[in-house]
Design an enzyme around this catalytic site. Structure first.
Site, PDB file in Angstrom:
ATOM      1  N   ARG A  69      84.802  28.017  19.736  1.00  0.00           N
ATOM      2  CA  ARG A  69      84.347  27.974  21.134  1.00  0.00           C
ATOM      3  C   ARG A  69      84.504  29.334  21.795  1.00  0.00           C
ATOM      4  NH1 ARG A  69      82.886  22.914  22.246  1.00  0.00           N
ATOM      5  NH2 ARG A  69      83.952  21.295  21.051  1.00  0.00           N
ATOM      6  N   ASP A  70      83.469  29.707  22.550  1.00  0.00           N
ATOM      7  CA  ASP A  70      83.490  30.977  23.295  1.00  0.00           C
ATOM      8  C   ASP A  70      84.592  30.918  24.355  1.00  0.00           C
ATOM      9  OD1 ASP A  70      81.116  33.352  23.854  1.00  0.00           O
ATOM     10  OD2 ASP A  70      82.653  33.025  25.395  1.00  0.00           O
ATOM     11  N   ILE A  71      85.310  32.009  24.509  1.00  0.00           N
ATOM     12  CA  ILE A  71      86.424  32.070  25.461  1.00  0.00           C
ATOM     13  C   ILE A  71      85.919  32.039  26.907  1.00  0.00           C
ATOM     14  CG2 ILE A  71      86.593  34.588  25.756  1.00  0.00           C
ATOM     15  CD1 ILE A  71      89.624  34.285  25.212  1.00  0.00           C
ATOM     16  N   ASN A 106      72.776  38.764  20.465  1.00  0.00           N
ATOM     17  CA  ASN A 106      72.677  40.005  21.235  1.00  0.00           C
ATOM     18  C   ASN A 106      72.883  41.194  20.310  1.00  0.00           C
ATOM     19  OD1 ASN A 106      72.373  38.675  23.765  1.00  0.00           O
ATOM     20  ND2 ASN A 106      74.587  38.339  23.855  1.00  0.00           N
ATOM     21  N   GLU A 159      78.809  42.601  23.249  1.00  0.00           N
ATOM     22  CA  GLU A 159      80.156  43.036  23.623  1.00  0.00           C
ATOM     23  C   GLU A 159      81.089  43.094  22.431  1.00  0.00           C
ATOM     24  OE1 GLU A 159      81.403  40.261  26.582  1.00  0.00           O
ATOM     25  OE2 GLU A 159      80.057  41.065  28.114  1.00  0.00           O
ATOM     26  N   VAL A 160      80.886  42.210  21.473  1.00  0.00           N
ATOM     27  CA  VAL A 160      81.747  42.161  20.288  1.00  0.00           C
ATOM     28  C   VAL A 160      80.892  42.529  19.079  1.00  0.00           C
ATOM     29  CG1 VAL A 160      83.243  40.745  18.857  1.00  0.00           C
ATOM     30  CG2 VAL A 160      83.229  40.402  21.338  1.00  0.00           C
ATOM     31  N   HIS A 205      77.100  37.595  15.629  1.00  0.00           N
ATOM     32  CA  HIS A 205      77.390  36.188  15.913  1.00  0.00           C
ATOM     33  C   HIS A 205      76.199  35.528  16.568  1.00  0.00           C
ATOM     34  CE1 HIS A 205      78.822  38.759  19.203  1.00  0.00           C
ATOM     35  NE2 HIS A 205      78.440  37.797  20.029  1.00  0.00           N
ATOM     36  N   HIS A 265      75.164  32.713  19.216  1.00  0.00           N
ATOM     37  CA  HIS A 265      75.630  31.855  20.304  1.00  0.00           C
ATOM     38  C   HIS A 265      74.875  30.533  20.220  1.00  0.00           C
ATOM     39  CE1 HIS A 265      77.562  34.985  23.022  1.00  0.00           C
ATOM     40  NE2 HIS A 265      76.817  35.791  22.267  1.00  0.00           N
TER      41      HIS A 265
HETATM   42  P1  DGP Z   1      78.210  39.154  22.920  1.00  0.00           P
HETATM   43  O1  DGP Z   1      77.964  39.655  24.320  1.00  0.00           O
HETATM   44  O2  DGP Z   1      76.967  38.559  22.322  1.00  0.00           O
HETATM   45  O3  DGP Z   1      78.862  40.197  22.035  1.00  0.00           O
HETATM   46  O4  DGP Z   1      79.220  37.935  23.068  1.00  0.00           O
HETATM   47  C1  DGP Z   1      80.587  38.023  22.822  1.00  0.00           C
HETATM   48  C2  DGP Z   1      81.196  36.706  23.202  1.00  0.00           C
HETATM   49  O5  DGP Z   1      82.481  36.625  22.604  1.00  0.00           O
HETATM   50  C3  DGP Z   1      81.383  36.510  24.696  1.00  0.00           C
HETATM   51  O6  DGP Z   1      80.599  35.404  25.131  1.00  0.00           O
HETATM   52  C4  DGP Z   1      82.878  36.208  24.866  1.00  0.00           C
HETATM   53  C5  DGP Z   1      83.338  35.919  23.458  1.00  0.00           C
HETATM   54  N1  DGP Z   1      84.682  36.370  23.162  1.00  0.00           N
HETATM   55  C6  DGP Z   1      85.155  37.642  23.303  1.00  0.00           C
HETATM   56  N2  DGP Z   1      86.436  37.705  22.906  1.00  0.00           N
HETATM   57  C7  DGP Z   1      86.770  36.451  22.487  1.00  0.00           C
HETATM   58  C8  DGP Z   1      87.975  35.896  21.956  1.00  0.00           C
HETATM   59  O7  DGP Z   1      88.996  36.557  21.779  1.00  0.00           O
HETATM   60  N3  DGP Z   1      87.943  34.563  21.656  1.00  0.00           N
HETATM   61  C9  DGP Z   1      86.824  33.804  21.823  1.00  0.00           C
HETATM   62  N4  DGP Z   1      86.905  32.502  21.495  1.00  0.00           N
HETATM   63  N5  DGP Z   1      85.677  34.299  22.320  1.00  0.00           N
HETATM   64  C10 DGP Z   1      85.659  35.613  22.648  1.00  0.00           C
END
Ligand code: DGP
Length: 118
Positions: A30-32, A88, A96-97, A101, A103
């Site tokens: 799950r997204d944080i 993305n 951002e990461v 991945h 979504h």
């Molecule tokens: P993007 O912008 O596509 O790189 O999305 C990165 C997503 O990752 C963003 O929706 C928040 C999520 N995210 C970032 N750090 C963490 C984390 O430590 N744990 C979880 N579960 N999600 C995270």
């Protein structure tokens, strides 16, 4: 030089997250910062920084990512109501990461695909 991200630690279960699926190729958690009632990230276990780094060797892996996404959508009860799958890439894509991945977003009407800006 790009480096592994926090997602590698989540995959290795070195830091906590709500993992909903894991096998030898992918991990889904799950997204944080959820943008919808269901917001799950489906991530290759092997580090691929961005969509630009995908190669022919990744075809099976990325196909599997979509198979897992559809199975999770069904498990989450949103297959029939519908959902969005989104990747993305880099700055303009809002990445951002830097660990590729997918979504999986659903559980509400998501509206137009993009904010209307010029
Ligand atoms: P993007 O912008 O596509 O790189 O999305 C990165 C997503 O990752 C963003 O929706 C928040 C999520 N995210 C970032 N750090 C963490 C984390 O430590 N744990 C979880 N579960 N999600 C995270």
């Amino acid at each position: 030089m790009a480096a592994e991200t926090i997602f590698s630690k989540i995959i290795r279960r070195e830091i906590p997250s709500e993992i909903v699926f894991q096998d030898d190729q992918v991990t889904a958690f799950r997204d944080i910062n959820p943008q919808a009632p269901v917001h799950i990230l489906i991530v290759p276990n092997r580090w691929i920084p961005t969509a630009n780094d995908v190669g022919a060797d990744d075809e099976q892996l990325l196909g599997h990512l979509f198979v897992v996404a559809s199975q999770i959508a069904a498990q989450q009860g949103i297959a029939e109501s519908g959902y969005r799958l989104l990747v993305n890439c880099n700055r303009d894509g809002g990445q951002e990461v830097f660990h590729l991945h997918l979504h999986l977003l659903g559980g509400r009407q998501l509206g137009p695909m993009l904010l209307r800006q010029s």
